[in-house]
Motif scaffolding. Structure first.
Motif: not given
Length: 416
Positions: A78, A82, A86, A129, A132, A199, A339
């Protein structure tokens, strides 16, 4: 009020959420992508037992290795999402999944065990994901129905994935099923890579990542939500094992699938109702209700249909509890670290299931199947009591009016 008008009122929050650009395609990819992931546990169990001729304890160790790896790797992946975005993470995890599932069928057990840990730590982060991305796509006031839809999609995946794996193992072989499951996971990663959901929200900061210290966002309230997430899934993991044990003890093991399906259907209905109501319930309230409703379930174990009925109240709280905790994390974590926060939430959920199932098994072995429900439900309730002071402090601070601004007695400047 006519039935037609009542229906329109109930589904209006879902219509509003699904009208948001990108959410419908994200949820569709999510439910399909999660099916192979939910099939991994039972597939590996059959492989270890049937192909490697090991016991269920050895199979459980492989499952534990994957679980521990996922709990450690989730927040790290995660944080990588960030910082790097992704798609690079999807490429990394997709390659790791492909390597593991193409080599695992031929690995000896002593090598399979550490390989499973590495594979778990680099597992495709679909669950975190998707949650998020929901936070990025959906405004805060519309996230409850969106997360309810996500929780319902998880239930559907768990209803389909393990059953499909069992059918494939029975019809073909465990080894071939491993290749198919691996191929499905890689395909899921590719689909998510092509979709490339956002995201960060449109109104959220982009560009260079603002440094956010953990002390700033890993607050007692967020830690309380994570603890409640673990408590909820501990109860769910324990319930899963206790249902099997109760039905075996009463000589009705053949009805296990029907009882678990009824439990899942109750969760779907509860998730739908949670997203449709106008008033939100806190993760604390829902977790407490889930735990308390689970404690007496074993009293319905004399007949399968009584057990099924006893599971309805607790089942109806499963999806809402998970949805509420994910929603709370999305609100409490800044966009720059969402994330990592969702990775922590995924780890909390994973740890709860990993503790609940063996704990219930140990309690049942030492006493009776009924106590599997009692002990895990009681632990869930005790956790809610432990985090209650955090919630009470939050409510007191929210009810406290702000201090009055000091009055400046200097003369105001003249207006020309």
């Amino acid at each position: 009020m006519s039935p037609e008008v009542r229906t329109n009122v109930n589904i209006k929050p879902y219509r509003t959420a699904l009208a948001l650009p990108g959410l419908r395609s994200l949820l569709l990819v999510a439910v399909l992508a999660r099916i192979p992931l939910t099939a991994t546990g039972v597939t590996l169990t059959f492989h270890v037992v049937l192909d490697l001729d090991r016991g269920y304890g050895a199979a459980g160790l492989v499952g534990a290795a994957i679980t521990i790896g996922a709990a450690i790797g989730g927040p790290l992946l995660g944080r990588l999402v960030d910082r790097r975005g992704l798609r690079p993470v999807l490429v990394l995890t997709g390659i790791a999944e492909a390597v593991f599932w193409t080599t695992a069928p031929s690995l000896a057990y002593p090598v399979l065990l550490p390989a499973a840990f590495v594979a778990g730590s680099l597992a495709l982060p679909i669950f975190s994901v998707v949650r998020q991305s929901i936070a990025a796509l959906v405004p805060e006031d519309q996230r409850r129905p969106a997360y309810a839809l996500d929780s319902m999609s998880v239930e559907l995946s768990f209803m389909i994935g393990p059953a499909l794996a069992v059918a494939l193992v029975t019809a073909i072989s465990a080894q071939t099923t491993m290749y198919l499951v691996g191929g499905g996971i890689v395909a899921a990663g590719a689909a998510l890579w092509l979709l490339n959901p956002p995201i960060r929200g449109a109104a959220e900061p982009v560009g260079p990542r603002r440094q956010v210290s953990r002390r700033e966002w890993l607050t007692p309230r967020l830690l309380a939500v994570l603890a409640l997430s673990t408590a909820a899934t501990l109860v769910l993991g324990g319930t899963d094992v206790a249902v099997v044990a109760v039905l075996r003890a009463s000589g009705e093991a053949g009805w296990t699938g029907a009882v678990l399906a009824g439990w899942a259907i109750a969760s779907l209905i509860g998730g739908f109702a949670y997203g449709a109501v106008h008033r939100s319930l806190s993760p604390l309230t829902l977790t407490a209700a889930l735990a308390l409703c689970t404690i007496p379930v074993g009293l319905g174990g004399a007949h399968w249909w009584l057990l099924c009925l006893a599971l309805i109240p607790a089942g109806a709280l499963c999806a809402p509890t998970i949805a509420a905790s994910a929603d709370a994390v999305s609100r409490l974590a800044p966009a720059e670290v969402r994330g990592e926060a969702m990775g922590l939430h995924g780890s909390a959920v994973t740890v709860g299931i990993a503790i609940g199932a063996p704990l219930a098994g140990a309690v049942i072995d030492a006493s009776a199947p009924l106590w599997g429900f009692v002990v895990t439900g009681a632990l869930g309730a005790l956790t809610t009591l432990a985090v209650l002071p955090v919630e009470l402090r939050r409510r007191r601070s929210a009810d406290t009016p702000p201090a009055p601004t000091p009055i400046d007695h200097e003369p105001a400047p003249a207006i020309h």
